[in-house]
Scaffold this motif. Sequence first.
Motif, PDB file in Angstrom:
ATOM      1  N   PHE A 167     -17.028 -12.481 -16.405  1.00 33.03           N
ATOM      2  CA  PHE A 167     -16.262 -13.725 -15.711  1.00 33.03           C
ATOM      3  C   PHE A 167     -17.509 -13.911 -14.381  1.00 33.03           C
ATOM      4  N   LYS A 168     -18.264 -15.163 -14.130  1.00 28.73           N
ATOM      5  CA  LYS A 168     -18.890 -15.506 -13.033  1.00 28.73           C
ATOM      6  C   LYS A 168     -17.888 -15.877 -11.890  1.00 28.73           C
ATOM      7  N   CYS A 169     -17.857 -15.803 -10.971  1.00 27.68           N
ATOM      8  CA  CYS A 169     -16.845 -15.834  -9.622  1.00 27.68           C
ATOM      9  C   CYS A 169     -17.043 -17.518  -9.439  1.00 27.68           C
ATOM     10  N   ASN A 170     -16.255 -18.839  -9.256  1.00 25.24           N
ATOM     11  CA  ASN A 170     -16.359 -19.734  -9.107  1.00 25.24           C
ATOM     12  C   ASN A 170     -15.205 -20.058  -8.462  1.00 25.24           C
ATOM     13  N   LEU A 171     -14.583 -21.305  -8.127  1.00 21.78           N
ATOM     14  CA  LEU A 171     -13.484 -21.817  -7.665  1.00 21.78           C
ATOM     15  C   LEU A 171     -11.901 -21.156  -8.683  1.00 21.78           C
ATOM     16  N   SER A 175      -8.913 -18.991  -8.862  1.00 22.39           N
ATOM     17  CA  SER A 175      -7.358 -19.166  -9.291  1.00 22.39           C
ATOM     18  C   SER A 175      -6.983 -18.349  -9.848  1.00 22.39           C
ATOM     19  N   ILE A 176      -7.538 -17.827 -10.957  1.00 19.33           N
ATOM     20  CA  ILE A 176      -6.924 -16.724 -11.993  1.00 19.33           C
ATOM     21  C   ILE A 176      -6.590 -15.488 -11.001  1.00 19.33           C
ATOM     22  N   ARG A 177      -7.852 -14.862 -10.014  1.00 12.96           N
ATOM     23  CA  ARG A 177      -7.070 -13.654  -9.104  1.00 12.96           C
ATOM     24  C   ARG A 177      -6.207 -14.045  -8.600  1.00 12.96           C
ATOM     25  N   SER A 178      -6.305 -15.436  -8.025  1.00 13.46           N
ATOM     26  CA  SER A 178      -4.640 -15.553  -7.130  1.00 13.46           C
ATOM     27  C   SER A 178      -3.540 -15.470  -7.789  1.00 13.46           C
ATOM     28  N   TRP A 196     -17.633  -3.334  -1.931  1.00 15.38           N
ATOM     29  CA  TRP A 196     -15.847  -3.970  -2.820  1.00 15.38           C
ATOM     30  C   TRP A 196     -16.593  -4.580  -4.255  1.00 15.38           C
ATOM     31  N   VAL A 197     -16.261  -4.399  -5.629  1.00 18.05           N
ATOM     32  CA  VAL A 197     -16.110  -4.725  -6.535  1.00 18.05           C
ATOM     33  C   VAL A 197     -14.990  -5.335  -7.493  1.00 18.05           C
ATOM     34  N   SER A 198     -15.310  -6.464  -7.269  1.00 18.77           N
ATOM     35  CA  SER A 198     -14.490  -6.992  -8.433  1.00 18.77           C
ATOM     36  C   SER A 198     -14.237  -6.936 -10.209  1.00 18.77           C
ATOM     37  N   LEU A 199     -13.150  -6.660  -9.822  1.00 13.81           N
ATOM     38  CA  LEU A 199     -12.599  -6.576 -11.371  1.00 13.81           C
ATOM     39  C   LEU A 199     -12.702  -7.781 -12.359  1.00 13.81           C
ATOM     40  N   LEU A 200     -11.993  -9.136 -11.451  1.00 15.01           N
ATOM     41  CA  LEU A 200     -11.965  -9.911 -12.214  1.00 15.01           C
ATOM     42  C   LEU A 200     -13.222 -11.172 -12.215  1.00 15.01           C
ATOM     43  N   CYS A 201     -13.865 -10.659 -11.606  1.00 16.76           N
ATOM     44  CA  CYS A 201     -15.559 -11.722 -11.877  1.00 16.76           C
ATOM     45  C   CYS A 201     -16.297 -10.841 -11.753  1.00 16.76           C
ATOM     46  N   ASP A 202     -17.680 -11.068 -11.680  1.00 21.40           N
ATOM     47  CA  ASP A 202     -18.439 -11.018 -11.218  1.00 21.40           C
ATOM     48  C   ASP A 202     -19.666 -11.400  -9.744  1.00 21.40           C
ATOM     49  N   ASN A 203     -19.218 -10.386  -8.534  1.00 23.32           N
ATOM     50  CA  ASN A 203     -19.045 -10.566  -7.166  1.00 23.32           C
ATOM     51  C   ASN A 203     -20.792 -10.432  -6.947  1.00 23.32           C
ATOM     52  N   HIS A 204     -21.611  -9.579  -7.922  1.00 24.26           N
ATOM     53  CA  HIS A 204     -22.436  -9.067  -7.064  1.00 24.26           C
ATOM     54  C   HIS A 204     -23.259  -9.920  -7.603  1.00 24.26           C
ATOM     55  N   ILE A 405     -15.590 -11.827   4.306  1.00 19.85           N
ATOM     56  CA  ILE A 405     -16.270 -13.288   3.922  1.00 19.85           C
ATOM     57  C   ILE A 405     -17.587 -13.371   2.582  1.00 19.85           C
ATOM     58  N   LEU A 406     -18.015 -11.928   2.494  1.00 17.87           N
ATOM     59  CA  LEU A 406     -18.759 -12.328   1.019  1.00 17.87           C
ATOM     60  C   LEU A 406     -18.154 -12.480  -0.226  1.00 17.87           C
ATOM     61  N   LEU A 407     -16.463 -11.980  -0.063  1.00 15.63           N
ATOM     62  CA  LEU A 407     -16.058 -12.150  -1.335  1.00 15.63           C
ATOM     63  C   LEU A 407     -14.925 -13.516  -1.252  1.00 15.63           C
ATOM     64  N   PHE A 408     -15.180 -13.990   0.229  1.00 16.36           N
ATOM     65  CA  PHE A 408     -15.051 -15.610   0.031  1.00 16.36           C
ATOM     66  C   PHE A 408     -16.139 -16.485  -0.507  1.00 16.36           C
ATOM     67  N   LEU A 409     -17.000 -16.590   0.233  1.00 17.57           N
ATOM     68  CA  LEU A 409     -18.491 -16.563  -0.180  1.00 17.57           C
ATOM     69  C   LEU A 409     -18.867 -17.155  -1.969  1.00 17.57           C
ATOM     70  N   SER A 410     -18.507 -15.334  -2.182  1.00 14.17           N
ATOM     71  CA  SER A 410     -18.740 -15.318  -4.209  1.00 14.17           C
ATOM     72  C   SER A 410     -17.884 -16.278  -4.741  1.00 14.17           C
ATOM     73  N   TYR A 411     -16.790 -16.690  -4.372  1.00 19.33           N
ATOM     74  CA  TYR A 411     -16.065 -18.049  -5.233  1.00 19.33           C
ATOM     75  C   TYR A 411     -16.959 -19.306  -4.829  1.00 19.33           C
ATOM     76  N   TYR A 412     -16.557 -19.573  -3.167  1.00 17.84           N
ATOM     77  CA  TYR A 412     -16.502 -21.201  -2.249  1.00 17.84           C
ATOM     78  C   TYR A 412     -18.114 -21.594  -3.241  1.00 17.84           C
ATOM     79  N   CYS A 413     -18.769 -20.490  -3.223  1.00 16.17           N
ATOM     80  CA  CYS A 413     -21.047 -20.959  -3.193  1.00 16.17           C
ATOM     81  C   CYS A 413     -20.884 -21.153  -4.989  1.00 16.17           C
TER      82      CYS A 413
END
Length: 413
Positions: A167-171, A175-178, A196-204, A405-413
């Motif tokens: 899954f692509k990281c986005n807003l 929400s799913i992660r939350s 950090w490698v997220s298992l809920l979305c691709d944050n690379h 901050i990168l985790l935040f940006l991976s979703y917000y951006c």
Amino acid sequence: MRVDPREIQLKDGIAVMIEDYYNGTYGWNTIVPWPGRCQLIIELVHSSEAVVDLISQRATLVNLNRGFRGIFDNDDVECDINLSDPDSTTCDYSQKSRGITWYCNKPQNITSCPERVPTYKIMKKDKTVLGDQPLFKTGVNWQTEISNSGAMFYAQGTTEDFPRSSFKCNLRTASIRSKHKMSSHRPTGYFHEGRWVSLLCDNHIIPLMRECLKHKSVYVIGDSTIRQWYYSLQTQLRLRDTGLYDNKCWSMPRDGINLQDDIRIHYRAHGNPLHSSGPPESRPYIVDTLQTINGTRPTAVVFNIGSHFLPYDPSVFIQRLTGIRNAAVMLHKRYPSVQFFVKGATRFRSTAVGPLSDWLYLRTDRILRGFFNDLQYVRHLDTWEMTSTPQTNIHASEDYIEKFILLFLSYYC
């Protein structure tokens, strides 16, 4: 308990959820995402008796850690959520409808309570913050590895076998992660080679920070752990700081701007109880800050609160969160495009800077995670799992701050 499987050479690791079978035994189940030699660390954080002691002490609603003194001209008085020795006349600065409870003893040299307290200073109390000391002996029954901890094992596989999310990281995925259930035994991510490698979305795949934040405003609100975000962003974005400066008061408001890219970053503290000496402008309540936000331009709000509430019963924290939640709902109604993120707690080994139990931090993190769970526009940044292995200090290193901050940006951006 704490279970920490880690890779030997790179010191990468994964957070593990532990299941209590309520008969004196515990179980855990996790993936091991890196091939090679690994080590299993198992630690007793607290005995059950110690947890009961922590709960009962905080049920008194009296701050055992720090004392707040309100400075009125030449007189200073005790201030707190619940005064340990109230005078006959008490000044009530509470705003119950907004989740705020705060009192000060009335100074003897005035006839009526001032509209606000001119300034505060913080006094350290002599009382212990870890309850009955026999229950909190390092290396005996507090933060001590159990027998056979440190056992080695070998994980087979190759780097091609690393688990990733498709899954692509986005807003939406934020929400799913939350909403990720705390009862689930599936971790939300792991560290590999320091990343950090997220298992809920691709944050690379993360766009350039300046491109992402161009023509946007970001508010970081809370204690000194979120203040670190402001200074990191100030350095990375080359912001011109226009905030008030007081080298004796870390919680003063900060405002940074990058004129070339029209990026605005703001820091505000979270209000009393706040372990920072300083004037009223250094401790605005989050509800007040949210009311002042103008969301006509793209805006993100990242806030955290909790560590300064650890000395109190969780009912005090829940009352404050109720006011913040209501203010967030009202801001969303005014400006539906404003995006909200809640930064979770940071797990760390207790130190002289933060001697309170990390079990209390875990309780705070779970309350914080669940409180906004039904609001689709509020996302949770799981910094607890990110700092569970490897562990950090209460004020994480710059390397960790950049990862947050990168985790935040991976979703917000």
